[in-house]
Scaffold this motif. Sequence first.
Motif, PDB file in Angstrom:
ATOM      1  N   CYS A 185       0.771  -1.625  -0.033  1.00 54.64           N
ATOM      2  CA  CYS A 185      -0.222   0.575  -0.078  1.00 54.64           C
ATOM      3  C   CYS A 185       0.823   1.649  -0.010  1.00 54.64           C
ATOM      4  O   CYS A 185       2.235   1.089  -0.500  1.00 54.64           O
ATOM      5  CB  CYS A 185      -0.737  -0.106   0.538  1.00 54.64           C
ATOM      6  N   VAL A 186       0.400   2.094   0.205  1.00 53.81           N
ATOM      7  CA  VAL A 186       0.862   3.863  -0.325  1.00 53.81           C
ATOM      8  C   VAL A 186       1.962   3.789   1.790  1.00 53.81           C
ATOM      9  O   VAL A 186       3.020   5.006   1.098  1.00 53.81           O
ATOM     10  CB  VAL A 186      -0.122   5.332  -0.395  1.00 53.81           C
ATOM     11  N   LEU A 187       1.973   3.165   3.269  1.00 53.87           N
ATOM     12  CA  LEU A 187       2.567   3.251   3.608  1.00 53.87           C
ATOM     13  C   LEU A 187       4.122   3.534   3.533  1.00 53.87           C
ATOM     14  O   LEU A 187       4.614   4.257   4.857  1.00 53.87           O
ATOM     15  CB  LEU A 187       2.227   1.754   4.664  1.00 53.87           C
ATOM     16  N   PRO A 188       5.068   2.525   2.588  1.00 52.66           N
ATOM     17  CA  PRO A 188       6.251   2.407   3.128  1.00 52.66           C
ATOM     18  C   PRO A 188       6.736   3.718   2.879  1.00 52.66           C
ATOM     19  O   PRO A 188       7.891   4.170   2.570  1.00 52.66           O
ATOM     20  CB  PRO A 188       7.068   1.432   2.175  1.00 52.66           C
ATOM     21  N   SER A 189       5.712   4.238   1.810  1.00 49.99           N
ATOM     22  CA  SER A 189       6.020   6.009   0.822  1.00 49.99           C
ATOM     23  C   SER A 189       6.357   7.023   2.154  1.00 49.99           C
ATOM     24  O   SER A 189       7.118   8.145   2.273  1.00 49.99           O
ATOM     25  CB  SER A 189       5.101   6.347   0.279  1.00 49.99           C
ATOM     26  N   TRP A 190       5.658   6.709   3.221  1.00 48.35           N
ATOM     27  CA  TRP A 190       5.937   7.968   4.419  1.00 48.35           C
ATOM     28  C   TRP A 190       7.122   7.789   6.108  1.00 48.35           C
ATOM     29  O   TRP A 190       8.130   6.581   5.293  1.00 48.35           O
ATOM     30  CB  TRP A 190       4.344   7.638   5.262  1.00 48.35           C
ATOM     31  N   ASP A 191       7.231   8.236   6.068  1.00 48.94           N
ATOM     32  CA  ASP A 191       9.182   8.667   6.797  1.00 48.94           C
ATOM     33  C   ASP A 191       8.421   7.536   7.827  1.00 48.94           C
ATOM     34  O   ASP A 191       7.530   7.361   9.200  1.00 48.94           O
ATOM     35  CB  ASP A 191       9.299   9.275   7.485  1.00 48.94           C
ATOM     36  N   PRO A 192       8.931   6.157   8.074  1.00 50.60           N
ATOM     37  CA  PRO A 192       8.266   5.218   9.374  1.00 50.60           C
ATOM     38  C   PRO A 192       8.884   5.298  10.906  1.00 50.60           C
ATOM     39  O   PRO A 192       8.674   5.271  11.389  1.00 50.60           O
ATOM     40  CB  PRO A 192       9.435   4.321   9.389  1.00 50.60           C
ATOM     41  N   ASN A 193       9.287   6.933  11.371  1.00 45.71           N
ATOM     42  CA  ASN A 193       9.900   6.829  12.618  1.00 45.71           C
ATOM     43  C   ASN A 193       8.248   8.477  12.382  1.00 45.71           C
ATOM     44  O   ASN A 193       8.644   9.081  13.452  1.00 45.71           O
ATOM     45  CB  ASN A 193      11.091   7.440  12.759  1.00 45.71           C
ATOM     46  N   GLY A 194       7.921   8.611  11.473  1.00 38.94           N
ATOM     47  CA  GLY A 194       6.616   9.594  11.894  1.00 38.94           C
ATOM     48  C   GLY A 194       6.707  11.231  11.428  1.00 38.94           C
ATOM     49  O   GLY A 194       6.454  11.957  11.911  1.00 38.94           O
ATOM     50  N   ALA A 195       7.762  11.588  10.535  1.00 41.08           N
ATOM     51  CA  ALA A 195       8.275  12.119  10.809  1.00 41.08           C
ATOM     52  C   ALA A 195       7.255  13.474   9.064  1.00 41.08           C
ATOM     53  O   ALA A 195       7.551  14.698   9.723  1.00 41.08           O
ATOM     54  CB  ALA A 195       9.441  12.919  10.076  1.00 41.08           C
ATOM     55  N   ASN A 196       6.987  12.868   9.047  1.00 45.84           N
ATOM     56  CA  ASN A 196       5.081  13.254   8.072  1.00 45.84           C
ATOM     57  C   ASN A 196       5.465  14.001   6.932  1.00 45.84           C
ATOM     58  O   ASN A 196       5.192  14.947   6.208  1.00 45.84           O
ATOM     59  CB  ASN A 196       4.559  14.276   8.823  1.00 45.84           C
ATOM     60  N   VAL A 197       6.832  13.324   6.511  1.00 41.05           N
ATOM     61  CA  VAL A 197       7.366  13.402   5.194  1.00 41.05           C
ATOM     62  C   VAL A 197       7.377  11.695   4.161  1.00 41.05           C
ATOM     63  O   VAL A 197       7.542  10.569   4.448  1.00 41.05           O
ATOM     64  CB  VAL A 197       8.539  13.569   5.281  1.00 41.05           C
ATOM     65  N   ARG A 198       6.767  12.055   3.043  1.00 45.45           N
ATOM     66  CA  ARG A 198       6.505  11.582   1.937  1.00 45.45           C
ATOM     67  C   ARG A 198       7.567  11.268   0.643  1.00 45.45           C
ATOM     68  O   ARG A 198       7.912  11.762   0.323  1.00 45.45           O
ATOM     69  CB  ARG A 198       4.913  11.417   1.478  1.00 45.45           C
ATOM     70  N   ASP A 199       8.049   9.796   0.594  1.00 49.41           N
ATOM     71  CA  ASP A 199       9.132  10.164   0.218  1.00 49.41           C
ATOM     72  C   ASP A 199       8.174   9.047  -1.892  1.00 49.41           C
ATOM     73  O   ASP A 199       7.661   7.810  -1.494  1.00 49.41           O
ATOM     74  CB  ASP A 199      10.118   8.535   0.223  1.00 49.41           C
ATOM     75  N   LYS A 200       7.169  10.032  -2.978  1.00 50.10           N
ATOM     76  CA  LYS A 200       6.865   9.574  -3.483  1.00 50.10           C
ATOM     77  C   LYS A 200       7.256   8.577  -4.809  1.00 50.10           C
ATOM     78  O   LYS A 200       6.906   7.715  -5.388  1.00 50.10           O
ATOM     79  CB  LYS A 200       5.763  10.359  -4.096  1.00 50.10           C
ATOM     80  N   ASP A 201       8.727   8.959  -4.598  1.00 49.04           N
ATOM     81  CA  ASP A 201       9.901   8.144  -6.135  1.00 49.04           C
ATOM     82  C   ASP A 201       9.906   7.019  -5.578  1.00 49.04           C
ATOM     83  O   ASP A 201       9.982   6.152  -5.985  1.00 49.04           O
ATOM     84  CB  ASP A 201      11.327   9.032  -5.690  1.00 49.04           C
ATOM     85  N   LEU A 202       9.677   6.745  -3.763  1.00 48.89           N
ATOM     86  CA  LEU A 202       9.880   5.453  -3.633  1.00 48.89           C
ATOM     87  C   LEU A 202       8.423   4.424  -3.814  1.00 48.89           C
ATOM     88  O   LEU A 202       9.146   3.072  -4.617  1.00 48.89           O
ATOM     89  CB  LEU A 202       9.711   5.210  -1.714  1.00 48.89           C
TER      90      LEU A 202
END
Length: 234
Positions: A185-202
């Motif tokens: 799902c989309v979850l891996p694209s979000w910072d895993p430590n809660g920084a609220n930053v998304r890696d759309k390229d990933l």
Amino acid sequence: MFAGEIKELWRYPLKGLRGESLRSAVVDFDGLAGDRLFGVFEPGSDKAVWGGSHPKLMGWEAAWPAQCGCADAVSGEPVLYEPGGAAWGADEAGLPERLAETVDAEKGVEIRKVKRDYGRMLVVFEASVRKLSEQLGRDIDAMRFRPNVIVDADLEPFAETALEPGLAIRLGEHEFTLQKPCERCVLPSWDPNGANVRDKDLHKHIITELGNHFGVYVRISEPVTIKVGDAIAA
């Protein structure tokens, strides 16, 4: 076909929050003991409040009270830890309000046990994490994929998702069954430590280059114990 060893074990008592590292764990028909037993929901509904909708959830951690890394450390209610370290019992009256406030859940939250028909355990291969990092030109944290088991094995990167469902895979002295690749799902694209930053390229790369799969699910029927350092083979 391949051989290697278990490098890390993880469980996530509360879906959407960071979990705890283990040295050993019991696994049975319901999955890894103590894993994803609770969820966060909008009050009075079955609508999940999860990391994809509220990425700040991953700034919180959840663990069972006996944080000894033991297989039998699942009892009572889990403990939740704020990003700043303050601890809350899962049944404390003020927790839902505090959790909702810190993760921007405007409708509020409630924590309750989740329903599931059976469990499955997510296995991620280090070689695939390394290759993914190489392809993207930066380190990719394996915790983005919320694995239960991280293994180092002599299998080509990403080859695990092409293995035939039903394949017998030994973890330690116990025979597990490969269920299927994990569709992401989309979850891996979000910072895993809660920084609220998304890696759309990933996210795009996983979809277009990896068929939207990363990691594999395995299961077993009878209760067994697996440990860090156990062999893995198929």
